[in-house]
Enzyme design. Sequence first.
Site, PDB file in Angstrom:
ATOM      1  N   ARG A 118       6.637  -6.032 -10.272  1.00  0.00           N
ATOM      2  CA  ARG A 118       7.841  -6.679 -10.806  1.00  0.00           C
ATOM      3  C   ARG A 118       7.550  -8.161 -10.952  1.00  0.00           C
ATOM      4  NH1 ARG A 118       9.175  -2.401 -12.141  1.00  0.00           N
ATOM      5  NH2 ARG A 118      11.090  -1.234 -11.732  1.00  0.00           N
ATOM      6  N   HIS A 130       5.145  -4.444 -20.214  1.00  0.00           N
ATOM      7  CA  HIS A 130       5.645  -3.478 -19.222  1.00  0.00           C
ATOM      8  C   HIS A 130       5.284  -2.037 -19.610  1.00  0.00           C
ATOM      9  CE1 HIS A 130       8.856  -3.105 -15.823  1.00  0.00           C
ATOM     10  NE2 HIS A 130       7.958  -2.142 -15.731  1.00  0.00           N
ATOM     11  N   MET A 180       0.851  -1.201   0.000  1.00  0.00           N
ATOM     12  CA  MET A 180       0.000   0.000   0.000  1.00  0.00           C
ATOM     13  C   MET A 180       0.883   1.246   0.000  1.00  0.00           C
ATOM     14  SD  MET A 180      -3.046   1.113  -0.293  1.00  0.00           S
ATOM     15  CE  MET A 180      -4.002  -0.412  -0.258  1.00  0.00           C
ATOM     16  N   GLY A 181       1.731   1.366  -1.029  1.00  0.00           N
ATOM     17  CA  GLY A 181       2.494   2.602  -1.242  1.00  0.00           C
ATOM     18  C   GLY A 181       1.662   3.540  -2.098  1.00  0.00           C
ATOM     19  N   ARG A 182       2.337   4.411  -2.806  1.00  0.00           N
ATOM     20  CA  ARG A 182       1.608   5.391  -3.633  1.00  0.00           C
ATOM     21  C   ARG A 182       0.709   4.716  -4.669  1.00  0.00           C
ATOM     22  NH1 ARG A 182       6.747   8.186  -2.776  1.00  0.00           N
ATOM     23  NH2 ARG A 182       7.513   6.293  -3.744  1.00  0.00           N
ATOM     24  N   GLU A 210      12.259 -10.240 -19.217  1.00  0.00           N
ATOM     25  CA  GLU A 210      11.635  -9.291 -20.140  1.00  0.00           C
ATOM     26  C   GLU A 210      12.602  -8.999 -21.277  1.00  0.00           C
ATOM     27  OE1 GLU A 210      10.184  -5.868 -17.984  1.00  0.00           O
ATOM     28  OE2 GLU A 210       8.985  -7.081 -16.634  1.00  0.00           O
TER      29      GLU A 210
HETATM   30  C1  GLV Z   1       8.632   0.795 -13.933  1.00  0.00           C
HETATM   31  O1  GLV Z   1       8.475  -0.391 -13.826  1.00  0.00           O
HETATM   32  C2  GLV Z   1       9.161   1.628 -12.890  1.00  0.00           C
HETATM   33  O2  GLV Z   1       9.652   1.098 -11.874  1.00  0.00           O
HETATM   34  O3  GLV Z   1       9.112   2.856 -13.063  1.00  0.00           O
HETATM   35  C1  GLV Z   2       5.291   4.231  -6.261  1.00  0.00           C
HETATM   36  O1  GLV Z   2       5.132   5.394  -6.595  1.00  0.00           O
HETATM   37  C2  GLV Z   2       4.938   3.548  -5.000  1.00  0.00           C
HETATM   38  O2  GLV Z   2       5.605   3.824  -3.982  1.00  0.00           O
HETATM   39  O3  GLV Z   2       3.984   2.761  -4.961  1.00  0.00           O
END
Ligand code: GLV
Ligand code: GLV
Length: 326
Positions: A239, A287, A156-158, A268
Amino acid sequence: MSSKPRVYVTRRIPEEGIDILRSCAEVRVWPHRLPPSRDVLLREVGEADGLLSLLTDGIDAELIEAAPRLRVISNYAVGYDNIDVPAATARGIWVTNTPGVLTEATADFTFALLLAAARRIVEGDRETRCGGWLTWEPQYLLGADVHGATLGIIGMGRIGEAVARRARGFSMRVLYTDPNPRGDLESALGIEPAALDTLLGDSDFISLHAPLTPDTEHLLGPDAFAAMRRGTILVNTARGELVDEAALVVALRDGTVGAAGLDVYAEEPLPADHPLACLPNVVLAPHLGSATVGARRDMATMAAHNLVAALSGRRPAHPVNSPVSS
Ligand code: GLV
Ligand code: GLV
């Protein structure tokens, strides 16, 4: 001989970013579609004060040792698992990333994959093009309801938060796991913390938004799939290595996982003959999470500003390490 610092950029990025770099540095850009080879990278970093890298460039300790003048590695991504950060820190090199500017674009794309997998949009497209659509049928290509379903968000980040906001618009119940509890969001968004096993067992959809670290590698493997409800739909825009892909293939074949929407893979590009590419109940994207004009432009300017700040002896706005003791 110029006294300007030298910057190497490992791929063409939106011009707005290059312009910022050129205002203070001598800039070389690798001009091809495929990444520079290891030999090219080793040679180029030998001369560089700043490196603007992509997630496809493995910036390991050997490469960092080959870069005696290097002061900053500015990654054109929010993830930085492609960089040996401790090796950079030990050499006093800043490592920076591009958080925030790709959050909304990536959350939009996550929902695109979730909806496509649930409502079988890609299968339907294939049928429509190839004569598989015979007539309107009561039981043709039935999918899963998204509205009112339970979504489990791992991380639960950004980006996880931006996905949770979208889920509210679909009247979904949202469970989440994160090493840092988000009490602020629990009341603001009505999301519920859950132990991983509970989340796995109670969710109709599961979406991954955790960084790749030694702790999260293969977070979803055979045990996790066995703990899920039959038919759960998995979405991964984080990822590839978070998922044990061989176990996912088994789970998709036997129906434990009903469908998947994937944007990232352990390897990838995904090899065309990969078992995932042979399954009908998988939507595969190359991606593209942050691939909008706006997000990629903002990533370019942010990455350039981070790099310029470090070369000017200032603290970059988005560091992921702190190489200088102050
Ligand atoms: C893309 O996968 C990123 O980490 O910006
Ligand atoms: C990316 O911006 C994250 O921290 O989820």
